[in-house]
Write a protein that holds these residues in place. Structure first.
Motif, PDB file in Angstrom:
ATOM      1  N   LEU A  79       0.482  -1.264   0.564  1.00  0.00           N
ATOM      2  CA  LEU A  79      -0.251  -0.339  -0.177  1.00  0.00           C
ATOM      3  C   LEU A  79       0.572   1.494   0.229  1.00  0.00           C
ATOM      4  CD1 LEU A  79      -2.727  -1.365   2.915  1.00  0.00           C
ATOM      5  CD2 LEU A  79      -3.375  -0.662  -0.034  1.00  0.00           C
TER       6      LEU A  79
ATOM      7  N   LYS B 153       3.675   1.608  -1.687  1.00  0.00           N
ATOM      8  CA  LYS B 153       4.182   1.879  -2.889  1.00  0.00           C
ATOM      9  C   LYS B 153       4.476   0.494  -3.369  1.00  0.00           C
ATOM     10  CE  LYS B 153       7.569   3.893  -3.836  1.00  0.00           C
ATOM     11  NZ  LYS B 153       7.519   5.346  -4.972  1.00  0.00           N
ATOM     12  N   LEU B 154       3.401   0.805  -4.687  1.00  0.00           N
ATOM     13  CA  LEU B 154       3.415  -0.599  -5.832  1.00  0.00           C
ATOM     14  C   LEU B 154       4.346  -1.614  -5.818  1.00  0.00           C
ATOM     15  CD1 LEU B 154       0.820  -1.840  -5.989  1.00  0.00           C
ATOM     16  CD2 LEU B 154       0.437  -0.785  -8.144  1.00  0.00           C
ATOM     17  N   GLN B 155       5.463  -1.043  -5.846  1.00  0.00           N
ATOM     18  CA  GLN B 155       6.529  -1.762  -6.448  1.00  0.00           C
ATOM     19  C   GLN B 155       7.325  -2.807  -5.790  1.00  0.00           C
ATOM     20  OE1 GLN B 155       6.403   1.437  -6.608  1.00  0.00           O
ATOM     21  NE2 GLN B 155       7.657   2.293  -8.008  1.00  0.00           N
TER      22      GLN B 155
ATOM     23  N   ILE C 282      -6.585   4.268  -8.495  1.00  0.00           N
ATOM     24  CA  ILE C 282      -6.048   5.081  -7.882  1.00  0.00           C
ATOM     25  C   ILE C 282      -4.861   4.062  -8.178  1.00  0.00           C
ATOM     26  CG2 ILE C 282      -3.577   4.937  -5.598  1.00  0.00           C
ATOM     27  CD1 ILE C 282      -6.433   6.303  -4.448  1.00  0.00           C
ATOM     28  N   TYR C 283      -4.842   2.755  -8.343  1.00  0.00           N
ATOM     29  CA  TYR C 283      -3.282   2.069  -8.210  1.00  0.00           C
ATOM     30  C   TYR C 283      -3.455   2.105 -10.587  1.00  0.00           C
ATOM     31  CZ  TYR C 283      -2.375   1.107  -4.008  1.00  0.00           C
ATOM     32  OH  TYR C 283      -1.764   1.348  -2.950  1.00  0.00           O
ATOM     33  N   LEU C 284      -4.265   2.288 -10.622  1.00  0.00           N
ATOM     34  CA  LEU C 284      -4.786   1.497 -12.286  1.00  0.00           C
ATOM     35  C   LEU C 284      -5.173   2.283 -13.040  1.00  0.00           C
ATOM     36  CD1 LEU C 284      -6.493  -1.829 -12.275  1.00  0.00           C
ATOM     37  CD2 LEU C 284      -4.626  -1.627 -11.955  1.00  0.00           C
TER      38      LEU C 284
ATOM     39  N   ILE D  82      -9.874   2.259  -5.315  1.00  0.00           N
ATOM     40  CA  ILE D  82      -8.714   1.398  -4.801  1.00  0.00           C
ATOM     41  C   ILE D  82      -8.282   1.240  -6.565  1.00  0.00           C
ATOM     42  CG2 ILE D  82      -9.034  -0.721  -4.911  1.00  0.00           C
ATOM     43  CD1 ILE D  82      -7.301  -1.231  -2.842  1.00  0.00           C
TER      44      ILE D  82
END
Length: 187
Positions: A79, A81-83, A135-137, A132
């Motif tokens: 959550l 950092k997506l890395q 935000i992430y996509l 979610i």
């Protein structure tokens, strides 16, 4: 970030001293004087060290045979950092090596529950159950130009502030008609 970098030094020492105090001191010392980490958190101000701290805690929890805690820490790291997902195969290998499928399902459930608990207030406040994913996509539409001084190959080739309209491979048009994503050519 600097605090998390210092805490990572401590986690590395405490996680490794069980095997060898000398190894723990060496590993912690190497991380403490790591120029990339110092530059990243102290000079550039990136939050990568927050993720690394949480991943180090996750791996320590797994090493201490606390897989549910490790899964929760991994979810929190993801959550931040997506890395963090780059470390997913290492965590998955831990569970595959154990061959305890019930524990794997419990860990996945704990991780998903952690994500749900963290995101629930924001989803309720935004009145969006897809927050979610937004935000992430949905970040490509927000960045129609390449990062300024991203310290990567684009910065070396004078490709800062180049729009994606010059896309030569991949990408899709955004609301302004610019190609978003994909590989660009430059001016």
């Amino acid at each position: 970030p600097i605090l998390c970098d210092l805490l990572t030094v401590a986690v590395l020492y405490f996680a490794c001293r069980r095997r060898s105090v000398v190894f723990g001191l060496i590993l912690a010392s190497v991380w403490a004087v790591n120029p990339a980490s110092i530059f990243n958190c102290a000079v550039w101000g990136q939050t990568d060290t927050m993720m690394i701290f949480l991943v180090a805690l996750c791996l320590w929890a797994l090493d201490e045979d606390r897989p549910i805690l490790g899964a929760v820490l991994f979810a929190v790291a993801g959550l931040t950092k997506l890395q963090c997902l780059y470390f997913g195969p290492i965590v998955l290998f831990y569970f595959l090596r154990r061959k305890d499928w019930t524990m794997l399902l419990k860990a996945v459930g704990a991780g998903l529950a952690t994500v749900a608990v963290v995101f629930a207030p924001f989803m309720i406040g935004a009145k969006s159950w897809t927050l979610i994913f937004d935000i992430y996509l949905g970040g490509y539409d927000l960045f129609p130009v390449i990062n300024l001084n991203a310290f990567n190959f684009y910065g070396l080739g004078e490709l800062n502030w180049v729009t994606d309209t010059l896309s030569i491979f991949g990408g899709s048009p955004n609301g302004s008609g610019q190609m978003v994503g994909g590989l660009i050519t430059g001016n």
